[in-house]
Each structure stands twice: as structure tokens, then as C-alpha cells.
Design an enzyme around this catalytic site. Structure first.
Site, PDB file in Angstrom:
ATOM      1  CD  GLN A 194      -2.665   1.004   2.662  1.00 40.06           C
ATOM      2  OE1 GLN A 194      -2.277   0.284   3.582  1.00 40.06           O
ATOM      3  NE2 GLN A 194      -3.755   1.739   2.771  1.00 40.06           N
ATOM      4  CB  SER A 200       2.225   6.880   4.745  1.00 42.83           C
ATOM      5  OG  SER A 200       1.066   6.523   5.465  1.00 42.83           O
ATOM      6  CB  SER A 226       3.491  -3.187   5.453  1.00 42.37           C
ATOM      7  OG  SER A 226       3.303  -2.351   6.568  1.00 42.37           O
ATOM      8  CD  GLU A 276      -4.956   0.088   6.345  1.00 44.77           C
ATOM      9  OE1 GLU A 276      -3.738  -0.143   6.455  1.00 44.77           O
ATOM     10  OE2 GLU A 276      -5.398   1.205   6.034  1.00 44.77           O
ATOM     11  CD  GLU A 316      -3.581   9.711  18.288  1.00 53.92           C
ATOM     12  OE1 GLU A 316      -3.002   9.565  19.374  1.00 53.92           O
ATOM     13  OE2 GLU A 316      -3.344   8.984  17.297  1.00 53.92           O
TER      14      GLU A 316
END
Length: 400
Positions: free
Chosen positions: A115, A118, A150, A233, A369
Site C-alpha cells: 500500500q 503515506s 509494509s 483495512e 486519533e
């Protein structure tokens, strides 16, 4: 056809697959290929794409028979592929030809996925990403950097979100692609973790060419497609770290450690373990309820509940394990990668390794968060956070 008839049909197909391709005697790829061809891999997918066009609810019927015969639980083995990539490809790929090419290799577990979301400057604020994709004929040319990817070093394909229009607000200028991780211009560099593993990577993309046929969803609609991946996910992580079997998962590690070390028992630790067991059971039942709900409507924002709870509970359980061990807990050397699957991030080494690895649980798959914001805004209907960049073109937003 009613639900009972659908269940009977799926059960008959599963038994036939087992009879013709016994998972205990045939190669794994042959067994999984037979499941895909019979439509049992994802029963709610269309026919010819690993499914039967049925309700998600009958998947459990197929899984129960196939696993009882010795077949694997692919979602548990490969949550990235089965839980995230497959539903995104099935829903958003442009043609059945592309879907078939990508889904079959995924279904038989020969093609791993990663994926590419980020970035160094866009983690929790995913929509602020800067990796660019520029149209060039029938291709897109991609340049940028991704991080915390990952298993990128093992992956054949990557799910990529890139910016295709910097002149519109940040959520509207994104497009979603599937990228060949073995293609020219893809540079993968490992990031060694405190566990000693290197399951995460930074990925540099330099003039990487992606055919437009490997675009998922319309140009500029990448945020909506990414939500498909992210909702799946969070649901997948909740399932992956939970279990339908009472007393399994992380709490099983704690109970086993307690049973093996009677010399370290104290009343306080016993009381804390009892409380953790109760919390784990409540989480298991909550995850089971979410699984049942997902069989009707598919993954949704409520999946963030399981993600938040299981991530924080895992950390608390493994902290208890360290408290039980006391000074012994510091006796740990990096997990021997040659012994197992260290570079895929499995946490089956010493309990110290599992403690260290659990620190990532509240970050990966969306931080706790961010998931609390999702629950507040999309489930409870609370007003969203104030955003200073609301409506601004991405290129005008200050960066760094």
C-alpha cells in the site's frame, strides 16, 4: 434464490472442491485456484472473478468447510491482499480483463501486494500527499516518495495514490493506480525496526510509467477509491487481531505466559490478567458483531471501533506480559530472520518482540486519533475539526 438455498449451493461447491483438490495433498496454489474458479474466494464478487454474486453472509459457509478440510484462512495470512487490495480492485478497476489478471494471482497467493499511501509529509493527512502523476499518452508518469510501506520488498503490485491536479483542493486532485513494484524506476529501501525486522520500507518512484488501464476509478476520484481501501483495512485489522474463538489472540499469549511462570505470580498481576481477559472477550464479541454487520452493508466507518479497541488492547496485554517478566523482559536480541518470516512482520518470536511490535498497532491502518475523528464525525455526527486549508488549491497550502 433464498439464503438457505444459497448456503446449500456454496456448501456443495466447497465440498466438491475439497473432494477434487484435497488441500492436504495438492499444492496450495492448485487448491486456492480451484476455490477461485468455483467462486468461493469471495462469494460476493461477480462470477468469473472469484465469486458467485451472492451475499457476503454465505462466505462463512465456504470458509468453514474449506478450513475444516485443511485449507488456509487467506485473510488471516494475507490481510493486505485479501482484505484490502481485492475489494478495491473488484470495485474500481476499469475492465474485467484487468480484474481477472490482478485477482487470480492474488487469490492463489503468488502475487503479494503493498500500500503506497503515506509519505514523509503526508501521514495522517493523507490527502496532502505530493507524489505526482502526469499523463503522457496512454501512460502516467509518477514521481515521488512513499514511506512505511509494509512488505514493499516482497510485493508484486502496489496500491498507489498520487496527485494528478495540484490546482484543486487536496482531496479532489488525487487519482488511484496499481503499480508494478518490479518495474523500472521503483526503488525500495528497508527501514529496520526496533524489533530487528524490516517489514516497512521507503519507496522512491522516479519516472515510473503506469498504463492508464491500471488506473482505479476516474481521474481525480482517488480519495473515494482510497476510502474503499481504508474502510476495508480497518475492518481487516480488527478481524486479523481478533478471533471468533474465545481466549485466542494476544490474550492467549498472556494466559500461556502466566501458566508457564508460577514463580512470578502476584495477586495484583492475577487481577490485571482477569480484567484483560474480560476486555478481550468484549472485543471479540464486538468484532463478531461488526463482521455480521459487514455481511449486509460491507465495511463502513464503524470498522474504526474495532481498529481502535484491538490496537490499544494489544498494547496493554503485551505491557502486562513485560510487567510479569520484570527484569527478564529486557533480555531480548533481534529475532533471527532466518528462522521464520521476520520480514513479513509476523509477531511469532519471543514475547518481547510481540511487545515491541505492538507499539505500531495504534499507528498502522490509521492512527487511533484519526480513527476517533472518523467515529466522531461519521458515526456520532459531531462537527468536524476546523481545517485552515479547506477549499484551498493544494499548490497554495504551505508545506514543511
Amino acid at each position: 434464490m433464498g439464503a438457505t438455498a444459497d448456503s446449500d449451493r456454496v456448501a456443495a461447491l466447497a465440498r466438491q472442491v475439497v473432494a477434487d483438490h484435497d488441500p492436504k495433498t495438492v499444492p496450495l496454489t492448485e487448491f486456492l485456484g480451484a476455490c477461485y474458479d468455483a467462486g468461493l474466494t469471495w462469494v460476493h464478487f461477480p462470477k468469473g472473478l472469484g465469486g458467485l454474486g451472492l451475499s457476503r453472509s454465505v462466505q462463512a459457509v465456504a470458509d468453514g468447510i474449506l478450513q475444516a478440510a485443511g485449507g488456509p484462512f487467506p485473510l488471516g495470512l494475507l490481510p493486505m491482499e485479501f482484505g484490502m487490495a481485492a475489494p478495491t480492485v473488484c470495485e474500481h478497476a476499469q475492465s474485467d480483463e484487468v480484474k481477472r489478471k490482478l485477482l487470480r494471482g492474488l487469490a492463489i497467493m503468488t502475487d503479494l501486494w503493498c500500500q503506497l499511501f503515506s509519505e514523509p509529509g503526508a501521514g495522517s493527512d493523507l490527502a496532502g500527499l505530493a507524489t505526482s502523476a502526469v499523463r503522457d499518452g496512454d501512460d502516467w508518469v509518477v514521481n515521488g516518495q512513499k514511506v512505511w510501506t509494509s512488505n514493499a520488498h516482497l510485493a508484486r503490485w502496489g496500491m498507489l495514490v498520487a496527485r494528478t491536479d495540484p490546482n484543486v483542493p487536496k482531496h479532489k486532485g488525487l487519482t488511484y493506480f496499481v503499480v508494478d513494484m518490479h518495474g523500472p524506476g521503483v526503488d525500495i529501501r528497508p527501514l529496520r525496526q526496533m524489533t530487528g525486522q524490516a517489514e516497512f520500507n521507503e519507496v522512491y518512484l522516479t519516472d515510473v510509467r503506469i498504463p492508464d488501464t491500471y488506473r482505479l476509478g476516474p481521474v481525480g476520484d482517488g480519495w473515494r477509491v482510497a476510502m474503499t481501501t481504508l474502510m476495508n483495512e480497518r475492518t481487516t485489522i480488527g478481524i486479523h487481531f481478533s478471533s471468533s474463538r474465545r481466549g485466542s489472540g494476544a490474550i492467549a499469549d498472556a494466559v500461556s505466559l502466566w501458566a508457564s511462570r508460577p514463580d512470578l505470580h502476584t495477586p495484583v498481576l492475577r487481577d490485571r490478567l482477569s480484567q484483560l481477559w474480560l476486555r478481550a472477550e468484549a472485543q471479540r464479541l464486538t468484532a463478531e458483531r461488526a463482521r455480521v454487520a459487514a455481511t449486509v452493508a460491507g465495511p463502513g466507518p464503524t470498522s474504526s471501533i474495532a481498529k481502535v479497541v484491538v490496537a490499544e488492547l494489544n498494547q496493554t496485554i503485551y505491557q502486562w506480559c513485560m510487567d510479569l517478566l520484570g527484569p527478564e523482559g529486557i533480555f531480548y536480541s533481534s529475532y533471527d530472520m532466518k528462522r521464520g518470516h521476520g520480514d513479513r512482520g509476523e509477531a511469532r518470536g519471543p514475547v518481547q518482540q510481540r511487545f515491541l511490535r505492538s507499539r505500531a498497532n495504534t499507528i498502522e491502518g490509521g492512527t487511533s486519533e484519526i480513527n476517533r475523528n472518523v467515529l466522531g464525525e461519521r458515526v456520532l455526527g459531531l462537527p468536524g475539526d476546523l481545517r485552515a486549508d479547506m477549499g484551498m488549491p493544494w499548490k497554495e497550502i504551505p508545506r514543511g
